[in-house]
Motif scaffolding. Structure first.
Motif, short mmCIF file in Angstrom:
data_model
loop_
_atom_site.label_atom_id
_atom_site.label_comp_id
_atom_site.label_asym_id
_atom_site.label_seq_id
_atom_site.Cartn_x
_atom_site.Cartn_y
_atom_site.Cartn_z
N ASP A 90 12.23 -0.83 -10.08
CA ASP A 90 11.32 -0.17 -10.48
C ASP A 90 11.53 0.11 -12.21
N LYS A 91 12.76 0.00 -12.88
CA LYS A 91 12.73 0.01 -14.14
C LYS A 91 12.45 -1.11 -14.91
N LYS A 92 12.02 -2.42 -14.21
CA LYS A 92 11.59 -3.53 -14.80
C LYS A 92 10.31 -3.79 -14.52
N ILE A 93 9.58 -2.84 -13.88
CA ILE A 93 8.31 -3.04 -13.47
C ILE A 93 7.42 -2.22 -14.63
N HIS A 94 6.52 -2.78 -15.61
CA HIS A 94 5.71 -2.09 -16.67
C HIS A 94 4.25 -2.17 -16.63
N ASP A 95 3.73 -2.50 -15.45
CA ASP A 95 2.63 -2.50 -15.11
C ASP A 95 2.13 -2.13 -13.45
N VAL A 96 1.64 -0.70 -13.59
CA VAL A 96 1.30 -0.15 -12.38
C VAL A 96 -0.28 0.55 -12.59
N VAL A 97 -1.16 0.06 -11.66
CA VAL A 97 -2.71 0.34 -11.63
C VAL A 97 -3.01 0.80 -10.24
N GLN A 98 -4.03 1.66 -10.22
CA GLN A 98 -4.78 2.22 -9.11
C GLN A 98 -6.18 1.73 -8.95
N PRO A 99 -6.26 0.60 -8.60
CA PRO A 99 -7.77 -0.01 -8.37
C PRO A 99 -8.70 1.22 -7.45
N ASP A 100 -9.87 1.03 -7.53
CA ASP A 100 -10.51 1.85 -6.77
C ASP A 100 -10.52 1.34 -5.41
N ILE A 101 -10.56 -0.07 -4.98
CA ILE A 101 -10.33 -0.54 -3.97
C ILE A 101 -9.51 -1.81 -3.87
N CYS A 102 -8.69 -1.92 -2.98
CA CYS A 102 -7.95 -3.44 -3.10
C CYS A 102 -7.77 -3.90 -1.76
N VAL A 103 -7.70 -5.36 -1.43
CA VAL A 103 -7.70 -5.96 -0.24
C VAL A 103 -6.15 -6.54 -0.39
N VAL A 104 -5.34 -6.78 0.63
CA VAL A 104 -4.12 -7.61 0.48
C VAL A 104 -4.09 -8.12 1.83
N CYS A 105 -3.84 -9.47 1.39
CA CYS A 105 -3.69 -10.40 2.75
C CYS A 105 -2.47 -10.53 3.30
N ASP A 106 -1.49 -10.63 2.07
CA ASP A 106 0.16 -10.97 2.31
C ASP A 106 0.64 -9.75 2.63
N THR A 107 0.79 -9.23 3.99
CA THR A 107 1.45 -7.82 4.11
C THR A 107 2.88 -7.65 3.84
N GLU A 108 3.54 -8.75 3.39
CA GLU A 108 4.97 -8.69 2.84
C GLU A 108 5.03 -8.04 1.50
N LYS A 109 3.77 -7.92 0.82
CA LYS A 109 3.56 -7.24 -0.41
C LYS A 109 3.57 -5.80 -0.32
N LEU A 110 3.51 -5.41 1.04
CA LEU A 110 3.04 -3.88 1.15
C LEU A 110 4.49 -2.92 1.41
N ASP A 111 4.55 -1.99 0.96
CA ASP A 111 5.71 -1.14 1.31
C ASP A 111 5.31 0.33 1.10
#
Length: 202
Positions: A90-111
């Motif tokens: 968390d402390k090394k992540i400096h980019d956090v956005v909230q797109p209106d809509i997004c599609v994620v196909c690699d479910t390993e990226k979801l938490d």
């Protein structure tokens, strides 16, 4: 044993430019904010316009129905997308956005907190609150992190521009307007007839 220091931020300094996702999680703010390269970008204080919300809901529904029983999943704001090429701390992540809509196909990226890594498709629906600086930063962020397809919808003029990632760089489409049928290169088979889609938008 060294004790951990706790630091709670309630009102971040908007002039500061090295915030992390760890900081972001401590904030108690009425406005929706995003972090790009450690800098805070406030979204419009007022709620999005009705037309913005109608477009978002309609497109989200179309995508959800299309993706049902497929691997890819669709999400709408508020939904944190965290970008980091080096570390997932968390402390090394400096980019956090909230797109209106997004599609994620690699479910390993979801938490449980959203998405860590690049969604395959991002849709931003413009509003008067979007600044030119914010849009430029988001364009660079999405391109450099490998978002394969980036849609920008203009509610007032009812048109659509698509950027496709080719060899690490975005290639823009022509401006799609009423009468055009738009097809996604990432979601094979998904198409949007803009005349029909915008037909009942007033």
């Amino acid at each position: 044993m060294e004790s951990k220091k706790t630091h709670t931020v309630h009102e971040p300094d908007l002039e500061y430019s090295n915030y992390s996702y760890a900081d972001y999680l401590t904030w108690e703010m009425e406005e929706v904010v995003e972090l790009i390269k450690g800098t805070i970008f406030k979204k419009a204080a007022a709620a999005p316009k009705r037309l913005h919300q109608r477009i978002s809901a309609k497109l989200l529904t179309r995508l959800y129905v299309f993706l049902e029983h497929r691997t890819c999943q669709v999400y709408s704001a508020p939904f944190d997308v965290r970008f980091s090429k080096k570390s997932t701390e968390d402390k090394k992540i400096h980019d956090v956005v909230q797109p209106d809509i997004c599609v994620v196909c690699d479910t390993e990226k979801l938490d449980e907190r959203g998405c860590i890594g690049a969604p395959d498709l991002i849709v931003e629906i413009l509003s008067p609150g979007n600044s030119t600086v914010e849009l430029k930063h988001k364009f660079d962020l999405y391109e450099s992190n490998g978002v394969r397809e980036y849609w920008i919808i203009h509610p007032e003029t009812q048109d659509l521009l698509i950027y496709n990632l080719v060899d690490g760089k975005y290639v823009p489409s022509r401006l799609f307007t009423s009468g055009d049928v738009v097809e996604s290169t990432v979601l094979k088979g998904f198409a949007l007839d803009l005349e029909e889609f915008f037909g009942d938008m007033e």
